[in-house]
Design an enzyme around this catalytic site. Structure first.
Site, short mmCIF file in Angstrom:
data_model
loop_
_atom_site.label_atom_id
_atom_site.label_comp_id
_atom_site.label_asym_id
_atom_site.label_seq_id
_atom_site.Cartn_x
_atom_site.Cartn_y
_atom_site.Cartn_z
N HIS A 81 45.82 41.12 42.16
CA HIS A 81 44.46 40.86 42.65
C HIS A 81 43.75 39.75 41.89
O HIS A 81 42.66 39.33 42.27
CB HIS A 81 43.62 42.14 42.64
N ASP A 127 50.38 46.05 42.34
CA ASP A 127 49.37 45.12 41.85
C ASP A 127 49.90 44.38 40.62
O ASP A 127 49.47 44.64 39.49
CB ASP A 127 48.07 45.86 41.54
N GLN A 218 35.35 45.10 33.88
CA GLN A 218 35.39 43.80 34.49
C GLN A 218 35.88 42.76 33.52
O GLN A 218 35.41 42.66 32.42
CB GLN A 218 34.01 43.40 34.92
N GLY A 219 36.87 41.98 33.95
CA GLY A 219 37.41 40.94 33.08
C GLY A 219 38.67 41.37 32.37
O GLY A 219 39.34 40.56 31.73
N ASP A 220 39.05 42.63 32.49
CA ASP A 220 40.27 43.12 31.85
C ASP A 220 41.45 43.15 32.83
O ASP A 220 42.59 43.39 32.43
CB ASP A 220 40.06 44.53 31.30
N SER A 221 41.17 42.96 34.09
CA SER A 221 42.23 43.02 35.11
C SER A 221 43.44 42.19 34.71
O SER A 221 43.30 41.09 34.17
CB SER A 221 41.71 42.50 36.44
#
Length: 272
Positions: A81, A127, A218-221
């Site tokens: 993603h 993913d 958020q931002g760790d994906s």
């Protein structure tokens, strides 16, 4: 991205540590909206502490706001993603070798190609994605990935430069780390609601159900969830994917189960 649903699925694109509770929150792609062509910013670590320089040398920060891990000298493993379609791509910059993103000694390498899992977004799950770099990283040992489910339990480590609290949308200058306990598939799926669509064969949950406070955000994906193997070496068991908010009680982070896709990852890496 909605802070109430973490994009309803995509939760780990940017990593950060939450202040007061020092919590880790994972941003994941569960129930995620379709990412932009060059990916989108995800979740960061909440409830964590600063990592020391060199502690996790294979950690990678990607310019679209995601994390990743060095899979091979010239390949980064991240989340599907976080990227667009498979093909040539020179728009991504990988930052490696530092914990402080303002450290001028960082190694920065552009991408040349992206391979996005063809099963991402299907009932099979998947993913994960690979980013080929323009040149190899010669001074870092890549992070091994789990090829069996042997290590898909216990207490895991997470790290990232994502948000330190849900909805912050700022990210962290410093690499933050934390520990999260495994949550069995039946327990995770049994929470219902957001987690009713969990894919047990492709995803793994982790987090402090009773207290919350520690998670990716958020931002760790795309960043790794890892632990020590029987030889005492780090091994990646999960990829930050999605979750219902960040570090909430009874709302664990959902990670791509690396062992399920290990052979597909290896095959794709050999081709690119």
């Amino acid at each position: 991205m909605s802070t109430n649903t973490w994009f309803s699925a995509l939760k780990k694109s940017a990593v950060a540590i939450v202040g007061a509770a020092t919590m880790l929150s994972l941003a994941s792609p569960a129930a995620a909206a379709q990412p932009q062509p060059d990916g989108e910013v995800g979740v960061q670590v909440i409830g964590g502490t600063r990592a020391a320089k060199g502690e996790f040398p294979w950690m990678v920060r990607l310019s679209m706001g995601c994390g990743g891990a060095l899979y091979a000298p010239q390949i980064v493993l991240t989340a599907a993603h976080c990227v667009g379609r498979t093909g040539n791509n020179t728009s991504i910059t990988a930052t490696i070798g530092v914990v402080d993103l303002q450290d001028t000694t960082a190694t920065k390498i552009r991408s040349t190609y992206v391979h996005r899992s063809p099963t991402y977004g299907t009932s099979t799950g998947g993913d994960w994605a690979l980013i080929k770099l323009a040149s190899p990283v010669t001074n870092v040992k890549p992070l091994k990935i789990a090829t069996t489910k042997e290590f898909d339990t216990g207490t895991f480590d997470i790290a990232g430069w994502g948000d330190t609290r849900e909805g912050a949308n700022t990210g962290s200058r410093y690499l933050l780390k934390a520990k999260v306990p495994f949550v069995p598939d039946t327990t995770c799926k049994g929470i219902g609601g957001y987690y009713a669509s969990l894919i047990p064969a492709a995803e793994i949950c982790a987090g402090d159900l009773a207290n919350g406070g520690i998670d990716t955000c958020q931002g760790d994906s795309g960043g790794p969830m890892f632990r020590k193997d029987n030889a005492g070496e780090w091994i990646e068991v999960g990829i930050v994917s999605h979750g219902n908010g960040c570090a909430r009680r009874n709302a664990p982070g959902v990670y791509t189960e690396v062992s399920t896709f290990a052979s597909a990852i290896a095959a794709a890496a050999a081709r690119i």
